[in-house]
Design a protein around this motif. Structure first.
Motif, PDB file in Angstrom:
ATOM      1  N   ILE A  58       0.860  -1.184   0.000  1.00 11.33           N
ATOM      2  CA  ILE A  58       0.000   0.000   0.000  1.00 11.33           C
ATOM      3  C   ILE A  58       0.895   1.232   0.000  1.00 11.33           C
ATOM      4  O   ILE A  58       1.796   1.352   0.845  1.00 11.33           O
ATOM      5  CB  ILE A  58      -0.929   0.032   1.227  1.00 11.33           C
ATOM      6  CG1 ILE A  58      -1.903  -1.156   1.184  1.00 11.33           C
ATOM      7  CG2 ILE A  58      -1.700   1.348   1.285  1.00 11.33           C
ATOM      8  CD1 ILE A  58      -2.794  -1.257   2.412  1.00 11.33           C
TER       9      ILE A  58
ATOM     10  N   VAL B  73       1.306   5.020   0.764  1.00 11.95           N
ATOM     11  CA  VAL B  73       0.731   6.198   1.412  1.00 11.95           C
ATOM     12  C   VAL B  73       1.245   7.426   0.674  1.00 11.95           C
ATOM     13  O   VAL B  73       2.342   7.423   0.126  1.00 11.95           O
ATOM     14  CB  VAL B  73       1.074   6.270   2.913  1.00 11.95           C
ATOM     15  CG1 VAL B  73       0.406   5.136   3.666  1.00 11.95           C
ATOM     16  CG2 VAL B  73       2.576   6.248   3.163  1.00 11.95           C
TER      17      VAL B  73
ATOM     18  N   THR C 180      -1.832   6.464  -6.288  1.00  7.26           N
ATOM     19  CA  THR C 180      -1.483   7.268  -5.116  1.00  7.26           C
ATOM     20  C   THR C 180      -0.129   7.963  -5.246  1.00  7.26           C
ATOM     21  O   THR C 180       0.039   9.094  -4.791  1.00  7.26           O
ATOM     22  CB  THR C 180      -1.508   6.409  -3.843  1.00  7.26           C
ATOM     23  OG1 THR C 180      -0.773   5.197  -4.072  1.00  7.26           O
ATOM     24  CG2 THR C 180      -2.940   6.050  -3.466  1.00  7.26           C
TER      25      THR C 180
ATOM     26  N   SER D 121      -2.951   6.620   3.849  1.00 11.40           N
ATOM     27  CA  SER D 121      -3.456   5.594   2.936  1.00 11.40           C
ATOM     28  C   SER D 121      -4.883   5.939   2.548  1.00 11.40           C
ATOM     29  O   SER D 121      -5.551   6.763   3.194  1.00 11.40           O
ATOM     30  CB  SER D 121      -3.433   4.221   3.613  1.00 11.40           C
ATOM     31  OG  SER D 121      -4.522   4.068   4.510  1.00 11.40           O
TER      32      SER D 121
END
Length: 289
Positions: A36, A38, A75, A272
């Motif tokens: 993931i 951030v 992201t 996140s």
């Protein structure tokens, strides 16, 4: 002498020191990791997220699409735009890392949930040290049942408002947190944080206000920097008390986390999107024994 020894043992129990020893950590080499990223969010409070003229994804949210549905793979690019000041950041910080790739692992035993975050330390920025005592802080939040408005879709953005502390429009006298937040009604986020300088874990909640202590579920929180890699591990009881989300097998929970890197404070963190944590249930992050 006996009284001194007994007092020391009791003190250790109350501070959670023995809890860390009693909670046997998993073999992390056997636990799957979820990647993931951030990212630096700039000034993107919930009011911006849900305003269609500012954020095109607001239309998707009205149809039930989550932020992660649209943006999970974007992201890093989003962080670049905001950290540079190209978009929704009026005071960019020179050298601010736009994003941080993180490996997230979670496992459980009969009594405890274990969550492990690991990432490489980004280069230092040229900005001021906002929290000189703590070069790094890591936090995660859990929410049960989607009782918090937009928690299922937007994750922790339900707690981020335009008047929040360190926002350009901050109003210290009337901070918003969770709309209609109430522990009694289950409208809250369960909050955990570890601070590198203080070497201490915190267990609180976010409802109508943010409280950093008072939760009963945290067993231990520990972090270390080895070479250029940070590793932070939390252990919390599956059961909990007031302000803690009770975790049950077969259920999923809203999950999100944040890293305050480079002595950052307030909104100047990396966050996140909102994900699902499943206890013996298929989810973005599936927790198994």
């Amino acid at each position: 002498m006996k009284k001194t020894i007994i007092a020391g043992v009791v003190g250790a129990i109350l501070t959670g020191a023995t809890g860390a020893a009693m909670a046997a950590a998993p073999d992390w080499g056997k636990v799957p990791a979820k990647d993931i990223t951030v990212f630096y969010p700039g000034v993107s409070p919930i009011e911006w997220i849900t305003k269609g003229t500012e954020h095109g994804g607001a239309r998707g949210m009205k149809k039930g699409e989550t932020c992660a549905d649209c943006h999970h793979s974007e992201t890093a690019d989003m962080g670049k735009k905001m950290a540079s000041g190209q978009k929704i950041e009026p005071t960019p910080i020179a050298g601010k890392a736009p994003s941080i790739p993180v490996k997230v692992q979670a496992a459980r035993d009969a009594d405890n949930l274990y969550v492990r975050f690991s990432w490489k330390q980004p280069p230092a920025s040229g900005g001021a040290k906002m929290d000189a005592k703590n070069p790094v802080k890591v936090a995660f939040m859990l929410e049960a049942g989607g009782k918090v408005e937009l928690a299922d879709l937007g994750g922790c953005w339900s707690t981020c408002h335009i008047d929040s502390r360190t926002m350009p429009s901050a109003a210290d006298t009337k901070l918003k947190y969770v709309k209609g937040g109430s522990l009694a009604e289950g409208k809250f986020y369960d909050l955990y944080q570890w601070r590198s300088g203080e070497k201490k874990g915190f267990n609180g909640y976010v409802a109508d206000k943010r409280v950093m202590e008072g939760g009963q579920a945290l067993v231990s929180a520990d972090g270390k920097l080895e070479g250029d890699t940070w590793t932070v591990v939390f252990a919390r009881k599956l059961a909990g008390g007031e302000g803690d989300v009770a975790l049950e097998s077969g259920k999923t929970y809203n999950f999100g986390f944040a890293i305050h890197d480079d002595s950052a404070a307030g909104r100047f963190h990396h966050v996140s999107l909102g994900y699902k944590l499943g206890i013996d249930a298929n989810a973005d992050i599936t927790v198994a024994k």
